[in-house]
Scaffold this active site. Sequence first.
Site, PDB file in Angstrom:
ATOM      1  CE  LYS A  26      -6.865   8.439   8.235  1.00 17.23           C
ATOM      2  NZ  LYS A  26      -7.465   7.265   8.893  1.00 17.23           N
ATOM      3  CG  ASP A  40      -5.732   7.702   4.845  1.00 17.34           C
ATOM      4  OD1 ASP A  40      -6.643   8.341   4.276  1.00 17.34           O
ATOM      5  OD2 ASP A  40      -5.923   6.643   5.481  1.00 17.34           O
ATOM      6  NE  ARG A  64     -10.805  -1.456   3.594  1.00 15.78           N
ATOM      7  CZ  ARG A  64     -11.430  -1.679   4.747  1.00 15.78           C
ATOM      8  NH1 ARG A  64     -12.558  -2.366   4.760  1.00 15.78           N
ATOM      9  NH2 ARG A  64     -10.945  -1.228   5.893  1.00 15.78           N
ATOM     10  CD  GLU A  87      -6.770   5.089   2.548  1.00 10.64           C
ATOM     11  OE1 GLU A  87      -7.775   5.168   3.272  1.00 10.64           O
ATOM     12  OE2 GLU A  87      -5.636   4.835   2.996  1.00 10.64           O
ATOM     13  CE  LYS A 103      -3.289   2.537   2.993  1.00  4.60           C
ATOM     14  NZ  LYS A 103      -4.183   2.471   4.179  1.00  4.60           N
TER      15      LYS A 103
HETATM   16  N1  BES Z   1      -4.461   4.262   7.008  1.00  5.31           N
HETATM   17  C1  BES Z   1      -5.580   3.910   7.785  1.00  5.31           C
HETATM   18  C2  BES Z   1      -5.280   2.847   8.850  1.00  5.31           C
HETATM   19  C3  BES Z   1      -4.313   3.230   9.944  1.00  5.31           C
HETATM   20  C4  BES Z   1      -4.791   3.685  11.163  1.00  5.31           C
HETATM   21  C5  BES Z   1      -2.959   3.066   9.780  1.00  5.31           C
HETATM   22  C6  BES Z   1      -3.902   4.000  12.169  1.00  5.31           C
HETATM   23  C7  BES Z   1      -2.066   3.394  10.790  1.00  5.31           C
HETATM   24  C8  BES Z   1      -2.541   3.850  11.991  1.00  5.31           C
HETATM   25  C9  BES Z   1      -6.691   3.367   6.892  1.00  5.31           C
HETATM   26  O1  BES Z   1      -6.730   3.844   5.593  1.00  5.31           O
HETATM   27  C10 BES Z   1      -7.982   3.729   7.525  1.00  5.31           C
HETATM   28  O2  BES Z   1      -8.262   4.898   7.607  1.00  5.31           O
HETATM   29  N2  BES Z   1      -8.745   2.723   7.952  1.00  5.31           N
HETATM   30  C11 BES Z   1      -9.984   2.924   8.593  1.00  5.31           C
HETATM   31  C12 BES Z   1     -10.983   1.950   7.996  1.00  5.31           C
HETATM   32  C13 BES Z   1     -12.409   2.247   8.319  1.00  5.31           C
HETATM   33  C14 BES Z   1     -12.880   3.512   7.634  1.00  5.31           C
HETATM   34  C15 BES Z   1     -13.257   1.081   7.860  1.00  5.31           C
HETATM   35  C16 BES Z   1      -9.805   2.677  10.081  1.00  5.31           C
HETATM   36  O3  BES Z   1      -9.008   1.810  10.451  1.00  5.31           O
HETATM   37  O4  BES Z   1     -10.417   3.388  10.873  1.00  5.31           O
HETATM   38 ZN    ZN Z   2      -4.898   4.515   4.832  1.00  6.45          ZN
HETATM   39 ZN    ZN Z   3      -7.859   5.660   5.396  1.00  5.77          ZN
END
Ligand code: BES
Ligand code: ZN
Ligand code: ZN
Length: 491
Positions: free
Chosen positions: A268, A261, A343, A341, A256
Site C-alpha cells: 500500500k 495490513d 478473503r 488478503e 478477519k
Molecule cells: N484491509 C483492506 C480494506 C480496507 C480499506 C479496510 C480501507 C479499511 C479501510 C483490504 O485488505 C484491502 O486492501 N482491500 C483491497 C482489495 C483489492 C486489492 C482488491 C482494496 O479494498 O483496495
Molecule cells: Zn486487509
Molecule cells: Zn489488504
Amino acid sequence: MLSAKHAELHLITTDLLVVLLTQDSLDDTQGPLARLSERSGVDLSAITEPEHFKAKEGQTFLLRGLANLQSSRVLLVGLGEEKKITTSVLKDAGARAMREAKKVRALNVAVQPHDIEGIEAMAVGLLVGAYDYTTYLTPDEDTYGGIAQIDVLGDDDRLPTMLERAEILGAAINTTRDLVNAPPQDLYPETMADRAVEIANARGLDHKIFDEQAIEQKGFNLLMAVGKGSAHQPRMIHLTYKPEGEVRHKIAFVGKGVTFDTGGNNIKTGGFMYNMHSDMAGGGAVLGAADAIGALKPEGVEVHFIVPAAENSASSNAMRPNDIYRGYGNQTVEIGNTDAEGRLCLADALAYAQEQGVDTIIDLATLTGACVVALGDYTCGLFTDSDELLGDLDASIESTGEDFWRLPLHKKLDKQLDSSVADMKNIGKRYGGAITAALFLKRWVKIDRWAHMDIAAPAFFESSSDTHAAGGTGFGVATLVTLAERLGEQK
Ligand code: BES
Ligand code: ZN
Ligand code: ZN
C-alpha cells in the site's frame, strides 16, 4: 461502572447531573425541566431559551451554580421529537452526555433517563462515550482519570437487570476497541491469541489456538500464505461457548484478524497504509462478542468464535502475485493481488467453521475500500442469500442501532474470480469490489444461513466526534450478542 439509583433530582450529590429531554417535554409542566426549575427556584427556560436550546437531537446545554440543588452542574441533553426516537438516538445521546461530562472533568455522573424503554441502548451509549484510549499517554499532574461511576436514576424493578446487561455489552464493546486501538507492534497474531485465551479463561469458554506449526499441519494454507511474510507468525483462534441444557442453534462468528495490513508485496502507498492496525476489527468484534456471551450465558445456543489472525507483510518470504495455494476447503487460489488478503484468511476460517456443524455463520471483516466508497462512514455492507437469516439480523440490528445495508451477491460478477491456472483468483475487476470480495467468500460456504458483513467503514473512525473517541468503535459486537440471544430463544 453503572448502577441503578433511586433519588429525587435535586437531592443527588454528583459531579454532573445529566437530564435527557425530548423536545415535547419542554412544554410539559410536569416535565424534568419544569421540575428542576421548581426545585432550584430558577426559571431554567429563561436561561435556555435565549440560547435557543430546544432539546433537539444532538443539542446539549450546561447549567452551573444552581442553588438548592445538591449537584453543582446539570447537563441537559436533547433527544429531539419523541416520535422520532430510535435506539441509535438514545445510544448517541448517552455517549454525547459522557463526552460532555469529560469536558468538565466529572468523576461521577448521575443520569436521569427519558424512560425505561430503550434504557439499555442509552446505558451502552454512556459506556461508549466514557471510553478513551489512554494506554500509551504519559500522565502528568493535570491528567484526568476519566469517569469512574455512573448512576442511572429510576425506581423501576427492571432497571438493575437492564443496566447489568448494558454494562456487559458496553464493556465488551470497549474491549474490542482496546484490541483495535492497540498499536501493531504490540498487538500481533500471537498476542491477539493471548488476549483471546484470557477472555476464554475469564468467561469459562473452551479455547483452541493453532500456532504456525499447527496451521501448517492442519492445512490452513491460505492463512499461512497471508501470515508467513511476517516475523510475527499467524494464529487460528477458536473459542467455544456451550450453554447448559438443550442446544437449539449452533452458530459461528468469524472475524478477519489481520493485525496489520501493509498490502504485502502489492504494498500500500503511504496514506492507505496508515491505520491498517484496525484491519483486525472483525476479529476484535468476535472476541468482544465472546466476552459478552461468556458473561451473559444465553440459553439454547452454542457459539463458535473463530479468528484467523495474521500480519500481512512485504518480504522475500511473503506470498507473491501468481502464487497458487490450496485452501482448507480444498480449492486452489491464484494470488492476483496480495492486498486482497482478508478473503484468503476468511476462506480457511469459513471452511473450518462449517466443520463445527453450525447452522448459521456470520463473518465480519474490514474487507474492502470499495464498501467504504459505496456506503460512507457509518454503514456496514451486509451480504446474504438467506432471507430468513436477514430477518433474524434485522431484528437484532433494530435493537442495537448499528447501521447496515444489504448489498447483492450478484451471480453475474462471480466469473470475474475465475482463473486459468487455479480454481479461482482472489480479485475481480475494480467496479463492485465489495461484491466480488463477498462472492469469493461465498465460494467457500456450503450452508444457506451465512451472512458477510463488510465493516471497513464503521469499525474505525479517523477522528473523534461528539459521540466517539477517534479509533475503534466496537462495531458489530452488539449485533452479534443480540443475534446469539435471539437464536437461543428460537425453537
Ligand atoms: N484491509 C483492506 C480494506 C480496507 C480499506 C479496510 C480501507 C479499511 C479501510 C483490504 O485488505 C484491502 O486492501 N482491500 C483491497 C482489495 C483489492 C486489492 C482488491 C482494496 O479494498 O483496495
Ligand atoms: Zn486487509
Ligand atoms: Zn489488504
